[in-house]
Design a protein around this motif. Structure first.
Motif, PDB file in Angstrom:
ATOM      1  N   THR A  52       0.817  -1.211   0.000  1.00  0.00           N
ATOM      2  CA  THR A  52       0.000   0.000   0.000  1.00  0.00           C
ATOM      3  C   THR A  52       0.857   1.269   0.000  1.00  0.00           C
ATOM      4  O   THR A  52       0.396   2.321  -0.432  1.00  0.00           O
ATOM      5  CB  THR A  52      -0.941   0.040   1.219  1.00  0.00           C
ATOM      6  OG1 THR A  52      -0.163  -0.055   2.416  1.00  0.00           O
ATOM      7  CG2 THR A  52      -1.936  -1.120   1.172  1.00  0.00           C
ATOM      8  N   LYS A  88      -1.604   2.370  -5.475  1.00  0.00           N
ATOM      9  CA  LYS A  88      -3.013   2.081  -5.750  1.00  0.00           C
ATOM     10  C   LYS A  88      -3.283   0.600  -5.492  1.00  0.00           C
ATOM     11  O   LYS A  88      -2.613  -0.275  -6.054  1.00  0.00           O
ATOM     12  CB  LYS A  88      -3.332   2.421  -7.203  1.00  0.00           C
ATOM     13  CG  LYS A  88      -4.797   2.389  -7.564  1.00  0.00           C
ATOM     14  CD  LYS A  88      -4.990   2.730  -9.035  1.00  0.00           C
ATOM     15  CE  LYS A  88      -4.509   4.155  -9.317  1.00  0.00           C
ATOM     16  NZ  LYS A  88      -4.709   4.526 -10.745  1.00  0.00           N
ATOM     17  N   THR A  89      -4.251   0.328  -4.649  1.00  0.00           N
ATOM     18  CA  THR A  89      -4.532  -1.045  -4.243  1.00  0.00           C
ATOM     19  C   THR A  89      -6.037  -1.278  -4.243  1.00  0.00           C
ATOM     20  O   THR A  89      -6.791  -0.483  -3.676  1.00  0.00           O
ATOM     21  CB  THR A  89      -3.984  -1.323  -2.821  1.00  0.00           C
ATOM     22  OG1 THR A  89      -2.620  -0.917  -2.757  1.00  0.00           O
ATOM     23  CG2 THR A  89      -4.070  -2.794  -2.485  1.00  0.00           C
ATOM     24  N   ASN A  90      -6.444  -2.385  -4.866  1.00  0.00           N
ATOM     25  CA  ASN A  90      -7.876  -2.691  -4.952  1.00  0.00           C
ATOM     26  C   ASN A  90      -8.284  -3.880  -4.087  1.00  0.00           C
ATOM     27  O   ASN A  90      -9.457  -4.211  -4.003  1.00  0.00           O
ATOM     28  CB  ASN A  90      -8.268  -2.998  -6.407  1.00  0.00           C
ATOM     29  CG  ASN A  90      -8.049  -1.803  -7.321  1.00  0.00           C
ATOM     30  OD1 ASN A  90      -8.364  -0.673  -6.946  1.00  0.00           O
ATOM     31  ND2 ASN A  90      -7.495  -2.044  -8.500  1.00  0.00           N
ATOM     32  N   LEU A 115      -5.781   5.421  -1.233  1.00  0.00           N
ATOM     33  CA  LEU A 115      -5.070   4.482  -2.092  1.00  0.00           C
ATOM     34  C   LEU A 115      -5.516   4.594  -3.557  1.00  0.00           C
ATOM     35  O   LEU A 115      -4.717   4.360  -4.471  1.00  0.00           O
ATOM     36  CB  LEU A 115      -5.275   3.052  -1.594  1.00  0.00           C
ATOM     37  CG  LEU A 115      -4.650   2.746  -0.229  1.00  0.00           C
ATOM     38  CD1 LEU A 115      -5.068   1.369   0.260  1.00  0.00           C
ATOM     39  CD2 LEU A 115      -3.132   2.839  -0.302  1.00  0.00           C
ATOM     40  N   ALA A 116      -6.769   4.971  -3.770  1.00  0.00           N
ATOM     41  CA  ALA A 116      -7.270   5.109  -5.145  1.00  0.00           C
ATOM     42  C   ALA A 116      -6.536   6.211  -5.904  1.00  0.00           C
ATOM     43  O   ALA A 116      -6.491   6.206  -7.137  1.00  0.00           O
ATOM     44  CB  ALA A 116      -8.770   5.391  -5.124  1.00  0.00           C
ATOM     45  N   GLN A 117      -5.949   7.151  -5.170  1.00  0.00           N
ATOM     46  CA  GLN A 117      -5.204   8.252  -5.798  1.00  0.00           C
ATOM     47  C   GLN A 117      -3.714   7.932  -5.945  1.00  0.00           C
ATOM     48  O   GLN A 117      -2.944   8.770  -6.425  1.00  0.00           O
ATOM     49  CB  GLN A 117      -5.360   9.521  -4.946  1.00  0.00           C
ATOM     50  CG  GLN A 117      -6.793   9.940  -4.687  1.00  0.00           C
ATOM     51  CD  GLN A 117      -7.550  10.216  -5.979  1.00  0.00           C
ATOM     52  OE1 GLN A 117      -7.036  10.887  -6.874  1.00  0.00           O
ATOM     53  NE2 GLN A 117      -8.763   9.692  -6.068  1.00  0.00           N
ATOM     54  N   GLU A 137      -0.100   5.604  -6.938  1.00  0.00           N
ATOM     55  CA  GLU A 137       0.559   5.173  -8.165  1.00  0.00           C
ATOM     56  C   GLU A 137       0.263   3.699  -8.436  1.00  0.00           C
ATOM     57  O   GLU A 137      -0.015   2.925  -7.514  1.00  0.00           O
ATOM     58  CB  GLU A 137       2.087   5.322  -8.037  1.00  0.00           C
ATOM     59  CG  GLU A 137       2.580   6.676  -7.644  1.00  0.00           C
ATOM     60  CD  GLU A 137       4.071   6.656  -7.344  1.00  0.00           C
ATOM     61  OE1 GLU A 137       4.832   6.099  -8.159  1.00  0.00           O
ATOM     62  OE2 GLU A 137       4.464   7.188  -6.291  1.00  0.00           O
ATOM     63  N   ASP A 138       0.355   3.289  -9.700  1.00  0.00           N
ATOM     64  CA  ASP A 138       0.349   1.868 -10.015  1.00  0.00           C
ATOM     65  C   ASP A 138       1.611   1.250  -9.419  1.00  0.00           C
ATOM     66  O   ASP A 138       2.655   1.902  -9.338  1.00  0.00           O
ATOM     67  CB  ASP A 138       0.323   1.644 -11.523  1.00  0.00           C
ATOM     68  CG  ASP A 138      -1.014   2.043 -12.141  1.00  0.00           C
ATOM     69  OD1 ASP A 138      -2.032   1.951 -11.431  1.00  0.00           O
ATOM     70  OD2 ASP A 138      -1.019   2.449 -13.315  1.00  0.00           O
TER      71      ASP A 138
END
Length: 226
Positions: A51, A74-76, A93-95, A97-98
């Protein structure tokens, strides 16, 4: 079959001796250390996702605060207790980096430097999983585990180790280092490199000594990512 076995043994011994020579010829004062900390969604390395990542560089007993960096990833996946522990909610986390972008941004730190971890096994397994997921080129890194350094010292003093005696916070307290805000990757990276320099002092190791002086602690190792 026997030839393959002999070749494998010879290759292993050659690599081990090469590693020892590298450590013997490398003084601590000439080595750049990069303390790296990962915040993960769980302690299960097979399922955990990164994360955030924090790092800071040190050399010759000095820490270069301007070298520090922090990346939110970024973590889903299922965050479990991570938002409570690390303060990283799904919105934050949606904001981020990959993971591939984050790894590419820090991979240059792995070359020619020694990485510092507190609990290297967990972070290295998470890094390795991420490297494979992103199909990044394989890279062999060298590392020192401050957790193992602490256990080495503790095992000389105790037959049975007290509970939680090797956490980052407790290790710092034992060496009279100041309290720090835990569970943030950058704060933990800074805390780790401070602990490492203090541990060297406790072990009586100077900056003029070679890295080989740490081999007996079993805290020094190599690991192939990817």
């Amino acid at each position: 079959m026997m030839k393959k076995f002999i070749h494998a043994c010879s290759s292993f011994l050659f690599k081990r001796n090469k590693f020892r020579r590298y450590l013997r010829d490398r003084r601590l004062c000439d080595t750049t250390f990069v303390a790296l900390d990962l915040e993960l969604t769980s302690l299960d390395a097979d399922k955990s996702q990164i994360t955030s990542m924090g790092y800071v560089v040190g050399r010759a007993g000095r820490i270069a605060l301007s070298s520090s960096g922090y990346h939110i990833i970024k973590t889903n996946g299922d965050l479990g207790q991570s938002p409570v522990i690390h303060g990283l909610t799904q919105d934050i986390l949606a904001q981020g980096e990959d993971i591939a972008e984050g790894l590419n941004s820090i991979s240059s730190l792995f070359k020619e430097n020694i990485l510092l971890f507190h609990n290297a096994r967990l972070d290295l397994m998470a890094l390795n999983s991420a490297f494979k997921q992103c199909q990044l080129p394989q890279i062999e890194i060298m590392y020192i585990d401050t957790l193992q350094l602490a256990l080495y010292q503790l095992n000389k003093q105790h037959q049975v180790l007290p509970n939680n005696s090797a956490t980052l916070t407790v290790c710092r307290q034992r060496l009279d280092l100041p309290a720090f805000p835990a569970h943030n990757a950058l704060d933990d990276a800074l805390a780790t490199i401070q602990l490492f320099f203090a541990q060297l002092n406790e072990l009586g190791i100077t900056q003029e000594d070679g890295l080989e002086t740490l081999l007996h602690t079993k805290a020094v190792g190599r690991y192939q990512l990817g």
